[in-house]
Design a protein around this motif. Structure first.
Motif, PDB file in Angstrom:
ATOM      1  N   LYS A 124       7.666   5.400   4.487  1.00 22.89           N
ATOM      2  CA  LYS A 124       7.097   5.001   3.192  1.00 22.89           C
ATOM      3  C   LYS A 124       6.091   3.882   3.418  1.00 22.89           C
ATOM      4  CE  LYS A 124      10.049   7.627   0.939  1.00 22.89           C
ATOM      5  NZ  LYS A 124       9.608   8.876   0.287  1.00 22.89           N
ATOM      6  N   VAL A 125       5.047   3.831   2.592  1.00 19.08           N
ATOM      7  CA  VAL A 125       3.976   2.846   2.782  1.00 19.08           C
ATOM      8  C   VAL A 125       3.861   1.915   1.581  1.00 19.08           C
ATOM      9  CG1 VAL A 125       1.487   2.525   3.071  1.00 19.08           C
ATOM     10  CG2 VAL A 125       2.660   4.352   4.311  1.00 19.08           C
ATOM     11  N   VAL A 126       3.841   0.623   1.874  1.00 15.77           N
ATOM     12  CA  VAL A 126       3.578  -0.413   0.868  1.00 15.77           C
ATOM     13  C   VAL A 126       2.295  -1.122   1.285  1.00 15.77           C
ATOM     14  CG1 VAL A 126       4.385  -2.559  -0.190  1.00 15.77           C
ATOM     15  CG2 VAL A 126       6.037  -0.757   0.402  1.00 15.77           C
ATOM     16  N   ILE A 127       1.282  -1.103   0.431  1.00 22.75           N
ATOM     17  CA  ILE A 127       0.050  -1.842   0.680  1.00 22.75           C
ATOM     18  C   ILE A 127       0.218  -3.239   0.094  1.00 22.75           C
ATOM     19  CG2 ILE A 127      -2.415  -2.023   0.162  1.00 22.75           C
ATOM     20  CD1 ILE A 127      -2.010   0.285   1.989  1.00 22.75           C
ATOM     21  N   VAL A 128       0.013  -4.259   0.932  1.00 15.04           N
ATOM     22  CA  VAL A 128       0.106  -5.651   0.486  1.00 15.04           C
ATOM     23  C   VAL A 128      -1.230  -6.303   0.817  1.00 15.04           C
ATOM     24  CG1 VAL A 128       1.409  -7.794   0.633  1.00 15.04           C
ATOM     25  CG2 VAL A 128       2.558  -5.630   1.061  1.00 15.04           C
ATOM     26  N   THR A 129      -1.958  -6.742  -0.198  1.00 12.87           N
ATOM     27  CA  THR A 129      -3.323  -7.181   0.055  1.00 12.87           C
ATOM     28  C   THR A 129      -3.710  -8.433  -0.712  1.00 12.87           C
ATOM     29  OG1 THR A 129      -5.638  -6.468  -0.002  1.00 12.87           O
ATOM     30  CG2 THR A 129      -4.215  -5.693  -1.781  1.00 12.87           C
ATOM     31  N   THR A 130      -4.669  -9.145  -0.167  1.00 14.83           N
ATOM     32  CA  THR A 130      -5.268 -10.283  -0.866  1.00 14.83           C
ATOM     33  C   THR A 130      -6.239  -9.782  -1.927  1.00 14.83           C
ATOM     34  OG1 THR A 130      -5.198 -11.481   1.228  1.00 14.83           O
ATOM     35  CG2 THR A 130      -6.552 -12.433  -0.501  1.00 14.83           C
ATOM     36  N   PHE A 131      -6.794  -8.590  -1.692  1.00 20.55           N
ATOM     37  CA  PHE A 131      -7.873  -8.080  -2.536  1.00 20.55           C
ATOM     38  C   PHE A 131      -7.327  -7.180  -3.632  1.00 20.55           C
ATOM     39  CE2 PHE A 131      -9.392  -8.746   1.783  1.00 20.55           C
ATOM     40  CZ  PHE A 131     -10.380  -9.695   1.557  1.00 20.55           C
ATOM     41  N   GLY A 132      -7.115  -7.732  -4.813  1.00 16.51           N
ATOM     42  CA  GLY A 132      -6.592  -6.953  -5.929  1.00 16.51           C
ATOM     43  C   GLY A 132      -7.704  -6.230  -6.666  1.00 16.51           C
ATOM     44  N   ARG A 133      -8.309  -5.264  -5.994  1.00 15.02           N
ATOM     45  CA  ARG A 133      -9.431  -4.531  -6.598  1.00 15.02           C
ATOM     46  C   ARG A 133      -8.953  -3.175  -7.095  1.00 15.02           C
ATOM     47  NH1 ARG A 133     -13.324  -6.077  -1.521  1.00 15.02           N
ATOM     48  NH2 ARG A 133     -13.620  -8.266  -2.079  1.00 15.02           N
ATOM     49  N   PRO A 134      -9.329  -2.819  -8.325  1.00 15.16           N
ATOM     50  CA  PRO A 134      -8.857  -1.553  -8.890  1.00 15.16           C
ATOM     51  C   PRO A 134      -9.157  -0.330  -8.030  1.00 15.16           C
ATOM     52  CG  PRO A 134      -9.900  -2.891 -10.588  1.00 15.16           C
ATOM     53  CD  PRO A 134     -10.140  -3.590  -9.283  1.00 15.16           C
ATOM     54  N   GLU A 155      -6.747   3.714   5.391  1.00 17.63           N
ATOM     55  CA  GLU A 155      -6.908   4.780   6.391  1.00 17.63           C
ATOM     56  C   GLU A 155      -5.625   4.958   7.203  1.00 17.63           C
ATOM     57  OE1 GLU A 155     -11.727   4.214   7.174  1.00 17.63           O
ATOM     58  OE2 GLU A 155     -10.278   3.032   8.297  1.00 17.63           O
ATOM     59  N   ALA A 156      -4.990   3.832   7.539  1.00 22.17           N
ATOM     60  CA  ALA A 156      -3.730   3.905   8.294  1.00 22.17           C
ATOM     61  C   ALA A 156      -2.635   4.580   7.481  1.00 22.17           C
ATOM     62  CB  ALA A 156      -3.286   2.496   8.707  1.00 22.17           C
ATOM     63  N   ALA A 157      -2.625   4.330   6.161  1.00 22.00           N
ATOM     64  CA  ALA A 157      -1.632   4.972   5.290  1.00 22.00           C
ATOM     65  C   ALA A 157      -1.806   6.485   5.304  1.00 22.00           C
ATOM     66  CB  ALA A 157      -1.766   4.438   3.862  1.00 22.00           C
ATOM     67  N   ALA A 158      -3.067   6.928   5.254  1.00 20.32           N
ATOM     68  CA  ALA A 158      -3.340   8.370   5.280  1.00 20.32           C
ATOM     69  C   ALA A 158      -2.907   8.979   6.616  1.00 20.32           C
ATOM     70  CB  ALA A 158      -4.825   8.630   5.024  1.00 20.32           C
ATOM     71  N   GLU A 159      -3.139   8.244   7.703  1.00 20.35           N
ATOM     72  CA  GLU A 159      -2.750   8.748   9.024  1.00 20.35           C
ATOM     73  C   GLU A 159      -1.222   8.790   9.165  1.00 20.35           C
ATOM     74  OE1 GLU A 159      -3.646   7.321  13.492  1.00 20.35           O
ATOM     75  OE2 GLU A 159      -5.408   7.798  12.293  1.00 20.35           O
ATOM     76  N   LEU A 160      -0.546   7.774   8.620  1.00 27.25           N
ATOM     77  CA  LEU A 160       0.924   7.781   8.625  1.00 27.25           C
ATOM     78  C   LEU A 160       1.467   8.985   7.866  1.00 27.25           C
ATOM     79  CD1 LEU A 160       2.009   4.065   8.056  1.00 27.25           C
ATOM     80  CD2 LEU A 160       2.528   5.486  10.042  1.00 27.25           C
ATOM     81  N   ARG A 161       0.848   9.283   6.742  1.00 25.46           N
ATOM     82  CA  ARG A 161       1.311  10.421   5.945  1.00 25.46           C
ATOM     83  C   ARG A 161       1.205  11.723   6.742  1.00 25.46           C
ATOM     84  NH1 ARG A 161      -1.306  11.888   0.138  1.00 25.46           N
ATOM     85  NH2 ARG A 161      -3.156  12.052   1.445  1.00 25.46           N
ATOM     86  N   ARG A 162       0.139  11.843   7.556  1.00 22.81           N
ATOM     87  CA  ARG A 162      -0.037  13.046   8.380  1.00 22.81           C
ATOM     88  C   ARG A 162       0.916  13.067   9.569  1.00 22.81           C
ATOM     89  NH1 ARG A 162      -5.496  11.860   7.527  1.00 22.81           N
ATOM     90  NH2 ARG A 162      -5.616  10.856   9.581  1.00 22.81           N
TER      91      ARG A 162
END
Length: 204
Positions: free
Chosen positions: A80-90, A67-74
């Motif tokens: 630029k956004v890099v998502i770094v996560t523990t949850f590797g879900r497709p 959600e934060a990535a979408a708000e940053l885009r607006r």
């Protein structure tokens, strides 16, 4: 690109966030200019510190990294956004890309790989964990509509149809229909199982 790459870190786990900041700080061309622990603090921090790249965790209070990535885009489209996560879900990968993220990496990636991802997104490249990309392709598209996701999210805390209807300004019949369709699409036996399956796949 010349000069220092300014990075914003957002992660609610302070040890992880500080470790990432330390590792990235060892790079000659990267400087961590701001750190936040909540998703709903990301845009304000980006406005204040003018980062080139924002590294966002997915699971954060206030607002998810997606959600934060979408708000940053607006609000700050040059970041630029890099998502770094523990949850590797497709499902997370697919939603992250749709939200405007340029990269998606799991937290156990080597520090050098993360630093290189920061550099590459700034040059206009996409960087996606290859294992996750393969899993996302195998998984296929998220079958749920936005409204079905809303209703499942509202049902996650055990709310009855009448309460869900009030929260989402829908009729009880419409809520029943959305829940029924979501249960069918996830292959679940009931709403609780549908919520669990959708979360495991990263659709919620």
């Amino acid at each position: 690109m010349t000069g220092i790459i300014r990075v914003l870190l957002a992660d609610d786990q302070s040890m992880v966030r500080e470790a990432l900041a330390t590792l990235l700080g060892l790079e000659d061309d990267i400087e961590v200019v701001a750190q936040v622990a909540r998703g709903d603090e990301v845009v304000a921090a980006a406005r204040e510190h003018a980062p080139d790249v924002a590294l966002l965790d997915i699971e954060m209070p206030g607002m998810t990294g997606i959600e934060a990535a979408a708000e940053l885009r607006r609000e700050t489209p040059l970041v630029k956004v890099v998502i770094v996560t523990t949850f590797g879900r497709p499902g997370y990968l697919r939603r992250a890309m749709e939200s405007g993220a340029q990269a998606f990496l799991v937290k156990d990636a080597p520090a050098a790989e993360l630093a290189e991802a920061v550099r590459r997104v700034l040059k206009g490249h996409r960087v996606i964990d290859p294992t996750l990309a393969a899993a996302a392709l195998a998984e296929g598209a998220d079958p749920l509509t936005a409204r079905e996701r809303d209703v499942l999210n509202a049902a996650a805390d055990g709310a009855v149809n009448a309460e869900i209807a009030r929260r989402l300004l829908l009729s009880e019949g419409t809520v029943r229909n959305y829940l029924s369709t979501a249960i069918q699409k996830t292959g679940a036996r009931n709403r609780a199982e549908a919520v669990r399956i959708a979360r495991e796949k990263g659709w919620l």
